[in-house]
Write a protein that holds these residues in place. Structure first.
Motif, mmCIF file in Angstrom:
data_model
loop_
_atom_site.group_PDB
_atom_site.id
_atom_site.type_symbol
_atom_site.label_atom_id
_atom_site.label_comp_id
_atom_site.label_asym_id
_atom_site.label_seq_id
_atom_site.Cartn_x
_atom_site.Cartn_y
_atom_site.Cartn_z
ATOM 1 N N TYR A 98 0.819 -1.221 0.000
ATOM 2 C CA TYR A 98 0.000 0.000 0.000
ATOM 3 C C TYR A 98 0.850 1.267 0.000
ATOM 4 O O TYR A 98 0.590 2.203 -0.741
ATOM 5 C CB TYR A 98 -0.942 0.011 1.205
ATOM 6 C CG TYR A 98 -1.910 1.164 1.183
ATOM 7 C CD1 TYR A 98 -3.050 1.114 0.389
ATOM 8 C CD2 TYR A 98 -1.687 2.317 1.925
ATOM 9 C CE1 TYR A 98 -3.924 2.168 0.338
ATOM 10 C CE2 TYR A 98 -2.556 3.380 1.883
ATOM 11 C CZ TYR A 98 -3.684 3.297 1.091
ATOM 12 O OH TYR A 98 -4.554 4.353 1.035
ATOM 13 N N SER A 99 1.887 1.277 0.845
ATOM 14 C CA SER A 99 2.685 2.499 0.940
ATOM 15 C C SER A 99 3.404 2.826 -0.367
ATOM 16 O O SER A 99 3.296 3.944 -0.871
ATOM 17 C CB SER A 99 3.659 2.406 2.109
ATOM 18 O OG SER A 99 4.309 3.629 2.274
ATOM 19 N N ARG A 101 2.440 2.026 -3.185
ATOM 20 C CA ARG A 101 1.421 2.378 -4.157
ATOM 21 C C ARG A 101 0.998 3.830 -4.012
ATOM 22 O O ARG A 101 0.956 4.566 -4.971
ATOM 23 C CB ARG A 101 0.208 1.465 -3.994
ATOM 24 C CG ARG A 101 -0.739 1.584 -5.164
ATOM 25 C CD ARG A 101 -1.883 0.617 -5.022
ATOM 26 N NE ARG A 101 -3.051 1.313 -4.565
ATOM 27 C CZ ARG A 101 -4.005 0.753 -3.855
ATOM 28 N NH1 ARG A 101 -3.906 -0.499 -3.491
ATOM 29 N NH2 ARG A 101 -5.042 1.442 -3.493
ATOM 30 N N VAL A 102 0.678 4.238 -2.770
ATOM 31 C CA VAL A 102 0.171 5.610 -2.626
ATOM 32 C C VAL A 102 1.289 6.633 -2.812
ATOM 33 O O VAL A 102 1.014 7.815 -2.999
ATOM 34 C CB VAL A 102 -0.522 5.853 -1.271
ATOM 35 C CG1 VAL A 102 -1.778 5.033 -1.190
ATOM 36 C CG2 VAL A 102 0.380 5.558 -0.108
ATOM 37 N N LYS A 103 2.539 6.154 -2.769
ATOM 38 C CA LYS A 103 3.626 7.086 -3.077
ATOM 39 C C LYS A 103 3.978 7.023 -4.552
ATOM 40 O O LYS A 103 4.940 7.652 -4.985
ATOM 41 C CB LYS A 103 4.848 6.747 -2.219
ATOM 42 C CG LYS A 103 4.638 7.059 -0.748
ATOM 43 C CD LYS A 103 5.819 6.611 0.075
ATOM 44 C CE LYS A 103 5.602 6.941 1.541
ATOM 45 N NZ LYS A 103 6.543 6.215 2.393
ATOM 46 N N ASP A 104 3.198 6.234 -5.299
ATOM 47 C CA ASP A 104 3.356 6.119 -6.742
ATOM 48 C C ASP A 104 4.772 5.707 -7.105
ATOM 49 O O ASP A 104 5.404 6.316 -7.969
ATOM 50 C CB ASP A 104 2.987 7.443 -7.420
ATOM 51 C CG ASP A 104 2.480 7.196 -8.838
ATOM 52 O OD1 ASP A 104 2.185 6.024 -9.151
ATOM 53 O OD2 ASP A 104 2.390 8.162 -9.611
#
Lengths: 361, 553
Positions: A98-99, A101-104
């Motif tokens: 998740y991390s 991912r949300v940091k692209d």
């Protein structure tokens, strides 16, 4: 690198201070436990360190930078919740990814980071499962992997083990320490379980009523507590009210218990006649032919030793231990107790009385 | 007491419990489910009437147009409700501010208004048609637009309530956890919280869609006031129009055979479409994959900070005030007018009928709803439990007007004709209020650990005693909440009542008739009186339950 410094941190809700004027330095890679009874402000403190809450007063520094007003998502602090909080609609792999991912950071980073950290906690074989399909201990491992996968050099653990079975709890805490030490991460771990705090920390911060009561290594806190509260909260102890009856020039002290019995204690700076309290842990109490007379009230088998509770002539309860394979006295027997004088710690008698001083709420 | 004791004793036998549950099921089937969809069988028995109507080009295209209007309005309204309801649910659940209690109460108020009253109020506010002596905004809205605005009024509170209920269940720590991992608030909500919402969205969607689809009273009044009741139709308004004997009403244009055929046709079409929709929506929402794989960290950050979140909250509150609250309360403007003569006898008579119908319906709902709700709540994992859980929703999704037509045909076929009008109306109101009571109860009972009752029984309580002394006191507030919901729903219902018996003068029917006679100010005053009476009752009940719950806390 992650060195944490708290300066005059206070958190006020209306008139109530959840924490008050906290000053604390945590070194890079240090494993610090914040120990204290419920409601002492432990959780408030790590919520402030991690940026979930902004303190009403004071500043938080990380590596010398003031981060007090940096928003939560930019703090880069791993946080593991007491109730675990894995995202229920995502697989374990997606949770850990998740991390990134949300940091692209891209598909590749998501794949490699989640694999790396899941295998670090030995959960890679379950990567495709959903949180509710695995046990509580396994969930907490994944939650730790998820926090670490953010690449953070700081990890906040909010009573991470308290919801788990006793066995799992003990196994997981050593694994946790091994893991973060390997990665060189700075950890702030909250717990109300003193045994847990003793066994994993480099340093323990003992909190009470929103303030820091005492800071020290587990051994310091255990051997040389600076307050009656610490002596009682960290480990088990017998507390006996008494007065200083004699003190040599070198500081060797004798105290007189209620009922007149004299006991030798370690070196102190008290004067003759001072009202004091002595603390002596059950493992430093022995039976002998002479000494403090006491009557046995109960004998309980604790698994590896016997715990004998007596009521002494000084009207104090005094507990002591007997190894499992040795003979134990029976209820109603009269025994004579002596203390290891090096382990007898003397404190000034608290104004409000001992009961008030060791109260947990 | 001896009766209770005997029931206690009897409840110890599993046979008796089974018999009681079967009885509740049977009543549910015979009184509620079968009558609700009975009209489908008329497609066969009255095929000649239906085919005659279906072959009439004019009627057929009217029916198709009406059904299309109903469904498209319901869809638009529901989508708007979701878009504006989500931020509102957030404000209600996650924010703390002074005046939240007031907002909470205000939000529910449109639910307590009979929809007929809302119809008048909304048209006055937006359009201010001729004959109304209170100035409104005077906008030139199409009937379609106006109905969208009207339907938002009584569906929006349902949406906010169902979304809030789910949001309350979602641990805010999920969002915090996401943010510690580097997600901005917006990204956290989009990737974590919203996907956890599925169940709430499905319930909210179905509730709002069904409510909009079946609404008759307010819709028909609005169309009458705009003078388009014989040119613009929704499904339910078409049925009302067919029965309307006032000038411009459909009863004057068609033969009774044509009327019957048209009613059956449109009812069947609406019921079948609504049921298909219920199934499709459930499937779709369960499978729907929220677009969440891709994230835009920069955009997320921009949207999460600064003025945008505040603007969003402002728009949400502004929407509530301008689109929901102001139009709903606009009818109170009539209080400033010199009082017009109200026929108090007629009004009180109709209020009496309405309260009788609503009261009996609610009592029956609760009596046969409790065993059903207990079974559903405690057997969620089993086939029969799941089946009942879906079937209970059927009367909720069926347009009430169609339901009324169906009911009248069913009981008529059993020989209960218009001399039993009151009984039939009550049976009709039981049908569409029953799901509201059961839904509320299932939710509450699910929250109660069965261990409480088990403990009571280990202490020697018989099952019925355990229910009476342990479970019931715990869920009592849910029973009352469900009861209030059902009561107000019954009080506000126009379509079903008219479809069952055009002569049964309940309050909404009475007010609708006044509007048809262009006696707007009298209709408005009657509405105000009715609203006040409703508030006194609801407020009183809330006071009683609040005091009780405080004592128990």
């Amino acid at each position: 690198m992650a060195r944490i410094k708290l300066e005059h941190i206070s958190m006020r809700f209306g008139d109530f201070y959840a924490v008050r004027d906290i000053n604390l330095d945590i070194n890079n890679g240090e494993y610090v436990t914040i120990l204290g009874p419920s409601g002492c402000g432990k959780t408030t403190l790590i919520k402030i360190i991690s940026g979930i809450w902004t303190p009403t007063e004071g500043k938080v520094f990380v590596d010398g930078m003031d981060v007090t007003n940096v928003p939560l998502e930019d703090r880069d602090v791993g946080y593991v919740f007491q109730n675990i909080c894995l995202f229920p609609h995502l697989t374990l792999k997606d949770n850990v990814a998740y991390s990134p991912r949300v940091k692209d950071q891209g598909e590749e980073a998501m794949g490699s980071l989640s694999t790396e950290y899941l295998s670090l906690v030995n959960m890679l074989s379950r990567a495709g499962m959903f949180p509710k399909e695995i046990s509580g201990g396994e969930q907490q491992k994944v939650a730790i992997a998820r926090a670490l996968a953010s690449g953070s050099k700081m990890l906040m653990l909010d009573e991470p083990l308290s919801a788990l079975d006793a066995r799992v709890r003990v196994e997981l805490r050593y694994e946790l320490r091994r893991l973060v030490k390997k990665l060189g991460i700075t950890v702030v771990h909250i717990t109300h379980d003193q045994e847990e705090a003793m066994s994993v920390s480099d340093r323990i911060v003992l909190m009470r009523y929103g303030s820091i009561a005492e800071v020290g290594t587990p051994l310091e806190l255990y051997r040389h507590p600076k307050s009656v509260f610490a002596a009682n909260f960290v480990g088990e102890t017998n507390l006996l009210e008494c007065t200083v009856s004699e003190r040599t020039k070198s500081g060797k002290t004798r105290v007189k218990l209620r009922g007149g019995q004299e006991v030798r204690a370690s070196k102190t700076a008290f004067n003759v006649g001072d009202p004091v309290v002595i603390s002596v842990r059950p493992e430093h109490v022995y039976t002998a032919n002479d000494g403090l007379r006491a009557e046995v009230r109960s004998v309980v088998f604790m698994g590896t030793y016997w715990r004998v509770r007596t009521i002494a002539d000084s009207r104090d309860f005094v507990d002591f231990n007997v190894p499992a394979d040795e003979e134990v006295p029976k209820e109603g027997d009269v025994v004579y107790l002596v203390f290891n004088k090096k382990a007898v710690v003397v404190f000034a008698r608290p104004q409000g009385g001992i009961e008030e001083e060791i109260k947990l709420e | 007491m001896s009766l209770l004791k005997r029931i206690d004793e009897l409840s110890g036998s599993s046979k008796v419990r089974k018999a009681w549950f079967s009885f509740a099921c049977a009543i549910f089937l015979v009184v509620i489910v079968i009558p609700s969809i009975f009209v489908v069988t008329n497609l066969v028995t009255d095929w000649d009437l239906v085919s005659m109507v279906a072959q009439d080009e004019a009627i057929r295209s009217t029916i198709i147009g009406a059904v299309a209007n109903s469904f498209s309005i319901a869809l638009i309204v529901t989508v708007i409700d979701i878009l504006v309801g989500l931020p509102m649910a957030w404000i209600m659940v996650r924010k703390d501010f002074s005046g939240k209690k007031w907002l909470d109460t205000l939000l529910d108020m449109p639910l307590a208004f009979p929809t007929a009253v809302l119809g008048i109020s909304v048209v006055m506010f937006w359009v201010a048609p001729e004959g109304v002596n209170i100035p409104g905004l005077g906008l030139n809205l199409s009937p379609y637009m106006l109905l969208v605005l009207l339907h938002i009024l009584f569906t929006y509170p349902y949406m906010v309530r169902s979304l809030s209920a789910i949001l309350e269940q979602i641990d805010p720590n999920y969002e915090t956890a996401a943010m510690t991992l580097g997600a901005s608030r917006w990204t956290a909500v989009r990737t974590i919280t919203i996907p956890l919402f599925r169940a709430g969205l499905a319930t909210g969607f179905i509730l709002c869609f069904a409510r909009s689809l079946s609404e008759t009273g307010g819709t028909y009044i609005a169309l009458s006031m705009m003078d388009v009741k014989s040119s613009f139709f929704t499904g339910p308004s078409f049925i009302s129009w067919l029965k309307d004997t006032e000038p411009g009403g459909g009863a004057l244009m068609y033969s009774s055979d044509e009327m019957m055929g048209a009613q059956i046709l449109i009812s069947v079409v609406m019921i079948v479409l609504a049921l298909i929709l219920l199934i499709v929506v459930r499937r779709l929402i369960a499978r729907f994959h929220f677009p969440m794989d891709k994230v835009w960290p920069e955009l997320g950050r921009k949207v999460s900070r600064g003025a945008l979140p505040k603007a969003k909250d402002f728009v949400t509150i502004a929407f509530l005030i301008v689109v929901v609250l102001l139009p709903a309360f606009y009818i109170f403007m009539y209080l400033a007018e010199p009082a017009s003569d109200i026929d108090y006898g007629g009004l009180l008579g109709s209020i009496g009928i309405s309260f009788l119908v609503a009261g009996v319906a609610v009592v029956v709902d609760i009596l046969i709803g409790i065993p059903m709700a207990m079974y559903i709540a405690r057997h969620k994992g089993q086939k029969l439990g799941q089946l009942l859980d879906s079937v209970v929703n059927v009367p909720l999704i069926i347009p009430t007007t169609a339901l009324g037509v169906s009911l009248a045909l069913f009981w008529g076929s059993l020989g209960l004709d218009s001399t039993f009008a009151l009984l039939l109306v009550i049976l009709g109101h039981i049908s569409f209020t029953y799901p509201l009571v059961v839904r509320n109860l299932v939710g509450a009972i699910e929250e109660v650990d069965p261990a409480y009752e088990e403990v009571a029984m280990t202490l020697g309580a018989k099952p019925f005693q355990a229910f009476r002394k342990v479970l019931f006191p715990i869920v009592k507030s849910a029973v009352i909440a469900g009861g209030i919901l059902a009561f107000t729903r019954s009080l506000g219902e126009t379509g079903a009542t008219l479809a069952i018996s055009p002569t049964m003068n309940t309050v909404p029917v009475y007010i609708t008739n006044l509007v048809n006679q262009h006696a707007y100010s009298e209709a408005a005053m009657c509405s105000i009186v009715l609203i006040l009476i409703c508030f006194v009752i609801i407020f009183g009940l809330r006071m009683i339950t609040n005091r009780r719950s405080r004592r128990n806390a």
